[in-house]
Design an enzyme around this catalytic site. Sequence first.
Site, PDB file in Angstrom:
ATOM      1  N   CYS A 111      15.707  -3.365 -17.663  1.00  0.00           N
ATOM      2  CA  CYS A 111      14.314  -3.066 -18.028  1.00  0.00           C
ATOM      3  C   CYS A 111      13.288  -3.959 -17.324  1.00  0.00           C
ATOM      4  O   CYS A 111      12.210  -3.498 -16.955  1.00  0.00           O
ATOM      5  CB  CYS A 111      14.119  -3.107 -19.536  1.00  0.00           C
ATOM      6  SG  CYS A 111      14.589  -4.645 -20.333  1.00  0.00           S
ATOM      7  N   ASP A 345       6.939   2.035 -21.372  1.00  0.00           N
ATOM      8  CA  ASP A 345       8.256   1.585 -21.804  1.00  0.00           C
ATOM      9  C   ASP A 345       9.331   2.096 -20.838  1.00  0.00           C
ATOM     10  O   ASP A 345       9.439   3.302 -20.628  1.00  0.00           O
ATOM     11  CB  ASP A 345       8.507   2.128 -23.216  1.00  0.00           C
ATOM     12  CG  ASP A 345       9.740   1.534 -23.875  1.00  0.00           C
ATOM     13  OD1 ASP A 345      10.581   0.954 -23.162  1.00  0.00           O
ATOM     14  OD2 ASP A 345       9.861   1.649 -25.111  1.00  0.00           O
ATOM     15  N   HIS A 347      12.584   1.941 -21.293  1.00  0.00           N
ATOM     16  CA  HIS A 347      13.881   2.044 -21.963  1.00  0.00           C
ATOM     17  C   HIS A 347      14.406   3.460 -22.149  1.00  0.00           C
ATOM     18  O   HIS A 347      15.510   3.638 -22.652  1.00  0.00           O
ATOM     19  CB  HIS A 347      13.816   1.344 -23.329  1.00  0.00           C
ATOM     20  CG  HIS A 347      13.602  -0.125 -23.235  1.00  0.00           C
ATOM     21  ND1 HIS A 347      12.338  -0.694 -23.214  1.00  0.00           N
ATOM     22  CD2 HIS A 347      14.477  -1.148 -23.118  1.00  0.00           C
ATOM     23  CE1 HIS A 347      12.462  -2.008 -23.105  1.00  0.00           C
ATOM     24  NE2 HIS A 347      13.743  -2.307 -23.049  1.00  0.00           N
TER      25      HIS A 347
END
Length: 458
Positions: A111, A345, A347
């Site tokens: 990430c 994000d 993820h």
Amino acid sequence: MEASGTDEVDKLKTKFISAWNNMKYSWVLKTKTYFSRNSPVLLLGKCYHFKYEDESKMLPARSGCAIEDHVIAGNVEEFRKDFISRIWLTYREEFPQIEASALTTDCGWGCTLRTGQMLLAQGLILHFLGRAWTWPDALHIENADSDSWTSNTVKKFTASFEASLSGDRELRTPAVSLKETSGKCPDDHAVRNEAYHRKIISWFGDSPVAVFGLHRLIEFGKKSGKKAGDWYGPAVVAHILRKAVEEARHPDLQGLTIYVAQDCTVYNSDVIDKQTDSVTAGDARDKAVIILVPVRLGGERTNTDYLEFVKGVLSLEYCVGIIGGKPKQSYYFAGFQDDSLIYMDPHYCQSFVDVSIKDFPLETFHCPSPKKMSFRKMDPSCTIGFYCRNVQDFERASEEITKMLKISSKEKYPLFTFVNGHSKDFDFTSTAASEEDLFSEDERKNFKRFSTEEFVLL
């Protein structure tokens, strides 16, 4: 046979990890974010006001704000278009195997590399397209409604897991769900912009040949003792990005360099040297520079006194975002409203896209909805990025950032400083790296220090 069996177990394990992460983060992605109509929203140097948009007190997350010298009032769609136009780089699965590993996904460990890629991508957008550019098809992305995110996740990973059991390793690119608006560019300028848009995204493709792709970044990380599957902190990623840009041989990238601050200090002469090191009598153009500043906003937890500093940074037209996050998760911070940070994000695990194919689908490289989180949840370790087009731009930016640092700092000393002169003038000389050893001894020491300081990322 035993080794082969171990590889299959590892592959099944990564499937389960990917499935779990997608089930977990799809709920976050599908959750609506709300923006107050009474407060400005700032996004990478532009400021949006929603106060006059309608009479509702709250606006769904698909709108946002951006910062610049002007304010865009009452136009939610303009913010949404601006946000979606930023390049979104997430976990991917089923990409070509990473060298010296069995990994075909970065799910669960990549990430911070992805947030670093997003920051660099924004710097490249400014460099080639400018801050005013937006993707013409941004508003045509399918809505990520609550049902589609979850159902698609379940369907995708059921099929993916079944394929892994049956030995089906075929790589598939996601179907294009954008409206058929591409190819209808009104002029040569729009055609050029779209070509650069695609080119920038292709540089971050998940293959060994992509100049800023995950495979290439991992290779540079090896020089610092990192390997695929390890956790990377914001400061380590800053140095990896610098090496990636330095080693890039693409003709379009020769006018760009990266400078990483040393111990929270930007040495002005060192920056200018990097911008002018290739200037000749026949070519007097300065290089553009992306300045990366690793900082720590407190001890174990982020000091709330630094909130105004972070807001000030994200309000600057020079800012290309922040590599940060909260403990165990890395986010790309691009803006704020009140005391909440706006982020993308990384993820959510998506399928590999072969960017070498002509007209490869762009949809999965643009986030349909911004997310917010309280500043108090931010991990103190982060890296801030700025873009300056030339030496004059850098000199102007350093003055403006210095003023902002003084105004926002409640402490005796600012979080970082701009200092006239070279680092060697202050006895911080670092040994030059040879061609065989891409990182100097001082950099290796820094990597070890950063590795112990920074949070663990999942």
